[in-house]
Design an enzyme around this catalytic site. Structure first.
Site, PDB file in Angstrom:
ATOM      1  N   LEU A 186       0.829  -1.211   0.000  1.00  0.00           N
ATOM      2  CA  LEU A 186       0.000   0.000   0.000  1.00  0.00           C
ATOM      3  C   LEU A 186       0.858   1.252   0.000  1.00  0.00           C
ATOM      4  O   LEU A 186       0.453   2.304  -0.465  1.00  0.00           O
ATOM      5  CB  LEU A 186      -0.919   0.014   1.223  1.00  0.00           C
ATOM      6  N   GLY A 187       2.032   1.132   0.600  1.00  0.00           N
ATOM      7  CA  GLY A 187       2.888   2.312   0.675  1.00  0.00           C
ATOM      8  C   GLY A 187       4.143   1.985   1.453  1.00  0.00           C
ATOM      9  O   GLY A 187       4.361   0.846   1.873  1.00  0.00           O
ATOM     10  N   GLY A 207       6.745   3.728   4.509  1.00  0.00           N
ATOM     11  CA  GLY A 207       7.042   4.820   5.430  1.00  0.00           C
ATOM     12  C   GLY A 207       8.423   4.627   6.002  1.00  0.00           C
ATOM     13  O   GLY A 207       9.161   3.722   5.607  1.00  0.00           O
ATOM     14  N   GLY A 208       8.788   5.477   6.931  1.00  0.00           N
ATOM     15  CA  GLY A 208      10.098   5.383   7.572  1.00  0.00           C
ATOM     16  C   GLY A 208      10.277   4.046   8.270  1.00  0.00           C
ATOM     17  O   GLY A 208      11.390   3.560   8.447  1.00  0.00           O
ATOM     18  N   PHE A 209       9.198   3.443   8.603  1.00  0.00           N
ATOM     19  CA  PHE A 209       9.171   2.219   9.381  1.00  0.00           C
ATOM     20  C   PHE A 209       9.365   1.001   8.488  1.00  0.00           C
ATOM     21  O   PHE A 209       9.941  -0.001   8.873  1.00  0.00           O
ATOM     22  CB  PHE A 209       7.787   2.186  10.051  1.00  0.00           C
ATOM     23  N   VAL A 246       4.005  -1.018   3.940  1.00  0.00           N
ATOM     24  CA  VAL A 246       2.655  -1.247   4.453  1.00  0.00           C
ATOM     25  C   VAL A 246       1.929  -2.136   3.451  1.00  0.00           C
ATOM     26  O   VAL A 246       1.925  -1.853   2.253  1.00  0.00           O
ATOM     27  CB  VAL A 246       1.885   0.084   4.632  1.00  0.00           C
ATOM     28  N   LYS A 249       1.586  -2.882   8.762  1.00  0.00           N
ATOM     29  CA  LYS A 249       2.801  -2.089   8.667  1.00  0.00           C
ATOM     30  C   LYS A 249       3.929  -2.948   9.239  1.00  0.00           C
ATOM     31  O   LYS A 249       3.989  -3.179  10.453  1.00  0.00           O
ATOM     32  CB  LYS A 249       2.577  -0.832   9.520  1.00  0.00           C
ATOM     33  N   ASP A 297       4.633  14.466  12.964  1.00  0.00           N
ATOM     34  CA  ASP A 297       4.724  14.573  11.509  1.00  0.00           C
ATOM     35  C   ASP A 297       3.336  14.761  10.890  1.00  0.00           C
ATOM     36  O   ASP A 297       2.865  13.930  10.119  1.00  0.00           O
ATOM     37  CB  ASP A 297       5.415  13.313  10.958  1.00  0.00           C
TER      38      ASP A 297
END
Ligand SMILES: *[C@@H]1O[C@H](CO)[C@@H](O)[C@H](O)[C@H]1NC(C)=O
Ligand SMILES: *[C@@H]1O[C@H](CO)[C@@H](O)[C@H](O)[C@H]1NC(C)=O
Ligand SMILES: *[C@@H]1O[C@H](CO)[C@@H](O)[C@H](O)[C@H]1NC(C)=O
Ligand SMILES: *[C@@H]1O[C@H](CO)[C@@H](O)[C@H](O)[C@H]1NC(C)=O
Ligand SMILES: *[C@@H]1O[C@H](CO)[C@@H](O)[C@H](O)[C@H]1NC(C)=O
Length: 953
Positions: free
Chosen positions: A616-617, A619-621, A624, A638, A736
């Site tokens: 889905l995407g 992130g910094g983590f 996802v 995630k 953020d």
């Protein structure tokens, strides 16, 4: 149309008719004194509780103590000068109101729907020794009645209105308009038969300008009660130039079945001219009422023939008002009947271009006698169509006011006019329904005692803040039944007992945000109540145990995982979910309710996401993934990547925080996975992706968000952030805030995502997250945070301002124009020139309310002020954005195509509009004191004064 009331029909022999009338009138008199209710006579400013009977009028007067709040105003006596004629006793004392914009007397036990003559009596008499004559406004409930202009210190001013009382009580309010201290000497209510003064009805009242007794035999006598059973004050007309002749009779001129029942004492005298060819011309001042409040004027002329005329003579005359002939019909003329109490009155209000009313009476050519007239009344007609706040809300808030002895400015109607809305209340105004109370802030109000059960009657309240008081007792479950309530703040009180089940249910389904921190005796989970200290000690022990257990579990899990991985294929998902029970929750003790979070294994995640197929995407983590639970519910998983610089600490921090936080505008965590080195968080799936995509127009439907949708998203995001700031203890700062962290569900409802960088505001709780690295996204970072490295809730406000600008403009936080420029600078430059068109997203095709866009832009600029002190709080923002949304709503159906020019004050068909000020204010409880155009007009109004020296009664 003017309704002529010519002389009596001759079909019935006059004598019989008279007899009949006499009989009827005496019956009516009895009715007037019994069935119609009683006179209410109030002597304002009289000390004590006991009234008296006035020797002159024989009327009973009460003190005003029972009609006004105990602490409202102060009592005085007028200073009596030598040579001052004796005044009615009720005028000697004064209640004055140096404090508060509005002060009211409330007169109850009335009969709703009944017609009353209401009179305020004002005599300054230098009661304060200052010799300053005040001017102030008088209100009948929420409707402006008149302006009291004291121009003679010893002249009594009577403000009189004939009104149909809509409820069983009526409020008479004095409004300080900045021109001196309002005061009042007396208040009189006289019930009238409903057929009297037919132009007064539920939506309009008659305000007296003149009531003159013409040709009085003694010009020092004012006729009122008991000569007039309705206690109207008939002022003797003094014919200073002696241009008219006077005629009178000793014979009674009784009432007949007319609409006015002028008393005989008034009808027994009249003026006439010496010569049949001379006319009577009477000029009276109409004052200067603002045209939009005034429905017009009416005249009531009273005629009776007082001489028995020989059969060959005739008294017949024309009636002209400002040169216009008033009668039409047979002769266009009026002939008074002998001892016949007749009248001629306006059947509908007339407008006047002049400030003078000129009455001319001319004998007709046939007439052998000059014209006569016995009495005249002139009224202005005002609208009483404005209705007060919803009666149910009024009675609830009035009970609350009584329960806690609230003083503040809580007097008169809670919501109208908007310049004097009760402090702490927010109201919602709609065109066709009464205003309702939507928010109450009584925090820091030193409330003590139990939580009033009347709060549960405020059916429309959405936001109720009773924090920081000394409330005791338990939380009534009835409050959880309030359908509109979304936020109830009870924190920092002394409440005890447990959270009632109704609340638990509404918290679980996310429809209510209940805040109850710092109530040491409140039990917040199923455990028995214990003193706070013991519990917090216990919590520490539990934390320690939990940490130990977690470590053991993790070790076991690592071992287990290695084994399980080999047998991965063989594993089936068979409801073998491990639900986390105590681990995350106990740590937060009483600051949150226990809400179930599922703990997933890595294998489960693998199955849910079908081998981590759909990304889905990122992130910094880490990535996802999309997943589907066994029951078909879609989720976002995630998964922490091994290269992620977000470590175990951050992961745990986020998991802990998410476990605590449930709000309809925050992305909900469904569960988490801590399975050996695999760490993942499982969230509700937000099918419409993030806000940035929608603003950029990459959404699935290829459409463009409407202004309403944008505002709604802004409001919902603000609500989510507001919850982080105020609903969490300690407050949480989202580190953020940006459009890619605002996610949308299928209904385009906004939810704030990504708490990975959230950090508890309190220093005590920062064991998990390091503070000394700047976090955030370019274009959104608060300059003050950048400078100090100290994030605050106001840093979120700054970033949120950028989000607002993106919503308005459709542009990204940093745009290329052609050089890179921050959206704040870009918008500021254009807005400073007043160029809203150049800023607003052109893809909306002009379909928006300009006032609403302007206001939102103002809010955005306020949010992005350099100094954080200048920025509003998230709570302010929620209130302001809601108003922006309402601006758009008001417009709906009024004009959808015209783009109105921006003005601070809106006006239109809405009767509340004139009162409603759209000026942006930054304290949520701050009632705008801005004078609206209408308020200004009010203060220009003049009062019908009958201040020809002290009046004898
Ligand atoms: C009113 O009546 C009281 C006693 O009945 C009397 O003392 C007083 O003088 C009277 N006042 C006037 C103004 O007549
Ligand atoms: C007004 O006068 C009355 C007696 O005439 C007295 O009892 C009362 O205290 C006075 N009130 C004030 C406020 O001075
Ligand atoms: C009050 O009355 C005086 C004299 O009649 C007039 O000059 C003044 O303008 C009035 N004030 C207001 C506010 O109407
Ligand atoms: C009051 O009278 C006015 C004028 O006659 C009329 O327009 C209005 O509808 C009346 N209101 C009610 C409630 O009857
Ligand atoms: C009445 O007026 C007429 C005409 O103006 C005049 O001739 C006559 O003398 C007047 N009568 C009296 C009594 O003044």
């Amino acid at each position: 149309m003017e309704l002529p009331k010519p002389r009596a029909s001759t079909a019935m022999p006059m004598a019989r008719l008279l007899l009949l009338c006499l009989a009827t009138s005496s019956v009516l008199e009895v009715v007037a004194q019994s069935n119609l209710g009683r006179f209410i006579s109030i002597d304002c400013g009289l000390p004590g509780q006991t009234g008296y009977v006035d020797n002159r009028s024989t009327l009973s007067y009460a003190t005003d103590a029972a009609f006004i709040d105990a602490n409202a105003g102060s009592n005085h006596n007028i200073s009596v000068q030598s040579g001052t004629p004796t005044l009615p006793k009720s005028l000697y004392s004064v209640r004055s109101f140096p404090d508060g914009a509005r002060n009211c007397h409330t007169i109850g036990s009335l009969e709703s729907g009944l017609k009353y003559l209401i009179r305020g009596d004002f005599l300054y008499g230098n009661y304060d020794g200052l010799n300053r004559l005040p001017v102030f406004d008088l209100y009948l409930g929420v409707n402006l009645w008149t302006t009291v202009n004291i121009s003679n210190p010893y002249g009594a001013v009577y403000a009189e209105a004939i009104v149909v009382v809509p409820d069983d009580s009526v409020q008479v309010c004095l409004m300080n308009t900045g021109s001196g201290t309002p005061f009042i000497n007396g208040l009189d209510l006289r019930p009238l038969k409903n057929k009297l003064y037919p132009l007064a009805n539920e939506t309009q009242a008659l305000v007296l300008l003149h009531r003159l007794n013409l040709g009085p035999t003694d010009t020092s006598i004012t006729i009122s009660y008991p000569d007039d059973p309705y206690d109207r004050i008939w002022t003797p007309y003094v014919d200073a130039t002696q241009q008219w002749g006077e005629i009178s009779t000793d014979v009674e001129v009784p009432y007949n079945a007319d609409n006015f029942e002028a008393p005989s004492a008034v009808m027994q005298t009249a003026i006439t001219t010496q010569n049949v060819s001379d006319s009577i011309e009477l000029t009276l001042d109409l004052g200067s009422f603002p045209a939009d409040l005034l429905l017009g004027y009416i005249q009531v002329l009273h005629f009776a023939e007082l001489k028995k005329l020989p059969s060959n003579s005739l008294r017949q005359f024309y009636i002209y008002r400002n040169g216009a002939l008033q009668l039409s019909g047979l002769e266009n003329a009026y002939t008074p009947g002998y001892l016949w109490n007749g009248d001629f009155y306006s059947g509908s209000p007339f407008q006047s271009s002049s400030s003078d009313y000129i009455l001319t009476l001319n004998a007709t050519p046939k007439s052998t006698m000059p014209p006569i007239i016995n009495a005249i009344e002139i009224f202005s007609v005002i609208s009483t169509a404005l209705v007060g706040t919803d009666l149910n809300d009024v009675s609830a808030i009035t009970e609350i006011k009584g329960d806690y002895q609230v003083s503040k400015n809580w007097m008169g109607d809670p919501c109208i006019p908007t310049s004097v809305v009760w402090v702490g209340l927010t109201c919602s105004y709609a065109v066709s329904t009464p205003p309702i109370i939507t928010s109450i802030n009584m925090s820091f109000s030193a409330l003590d005692g139990l939580l009033s059960s009347s709060f549960a009657n405020l059916r429309n309240v959405q936001y109720l803040n009773l924090s920081n008081n000394n409330l005791i007792g338990s939380i009534p479950d009835a409050l959880s039944q309030l359908p509109s309530l979304t936020l109830l703040d009870l924190s920092n009180n002394k409440l005890n007992g447990s959270i009632p089940p109704g609340f638990l249910k509404r918290i679980q389904d996310g429809s209510l945000d209940l805040r109850y921190g710092n109530n040491p005796n409140l039990c917040t989970n199923s455990r028995a109540c214990q003193p706070a200290q013991v519990r917090s000690k216990r919590a520490i022990i539990i934390v320690a145990i939990v940490v130990v257990i977690t470590v053991i579990v993790m070790l076991v899990a690592v071992l287990l995982f290695c084994v399980l991985r080999r047998n991965k294929k063989a594993l089936k998902l068979k409801n073998e979910r491990t639900t986390s029970t105590s681990t995350a929750n106990v740590i937060y003790g009483d600051s949150s309710l226990r809400l179930e979070n599922r703990r997933f294994t890595y294998n489960e995640l693998d199955i849910i996401t079908t081998n981590f197929q759909q990304v889905l995407g990122k992130g910094g983590f880490g990535y996802v993934y999309h997943g589907i639970l066994e029951d078909g519910v879609q989720v976002a998983v995630k998964l922490r990547s091994h290269s992620s610089n977000q470590g175990v600490k951050e992961f745990i921090a986020e998991a802990q925080i998410l476990t605590r936080i449930h709000h309809k505008n925050l992305v909900n965590m469904i569960g988490y996975c801590k399975d050996a080195e695999y760490m993942a968080l499982v969230y509700e799936y937000m099918p419409e992706g993030n806000l940035r995509e929608h603003i950029a127009g990459k959404d699935l439907n290829g459409g463009c968000l409407t202004w309403r949708q944008r505002l709604r998203i802004a409001l919902e995001s603000a609500q989510g952030l507001e919850y982080l700031h105020n609903g969490c203890n300690p407050p949480l700062i989202h580190r953020d805030v940006k459009t890619t962290n605002i996610l949308l569900n299928t209904q385009l409802e906004a939810k704030i995502a990504d708490f990975g960088l959230s950090k508890a505001f309190s220093v005590n709780n920062d064991a998990y997250v390091s503070t000394n690295t700047l976090v955030g996204t370019p274009g959104y970072v608060d300059p003050e945070y950048q400078a100090t490295m100290q994030p605050s809730t106001k840093s979120n406000v700054y970033s949120f301002g950028v989000v607002l600008l993106e919503l308005i403009t459709g542009k990204p936080a940093i745009l290329h124009d052609p050089e890179p420029i921050g959206i704040i600078r870009w918008a500021q430059q254009r807005l400073a020139r007043g160029d809203i068109e150049g800023v607003v997203d052109s893809r909306m095709g002009g379909d928006y309310d300009v006032n609403s866009v302007w206001k939102t832009a103002e809010i955005a600029l306020k949010c992005t002020e350099q100094a954080s002190l200048q920025r509003p709080s998230m709570t302010d923002l929620v209130v302001q954005l809601r108003e922006c949304l309402e601006l758009g709503e008001d417009r709906t159906g009024i004009d959808t195509n015209n783009k109105p020019a921006y003005t601070g004050v809106s006006s239109g068909a809405n009767p509340y509009m004139g009162y409603k000020s759209y000026t942006t204010t930054w304290q949520s409880n701050d009632v705008s004191q801005t004078k609206t155009a209408l308020d200004v007009e009010h203060s220009l109004r003049r009062m019908p004064s009958m201040d020809d020296g002290p009046a004898a009664r």
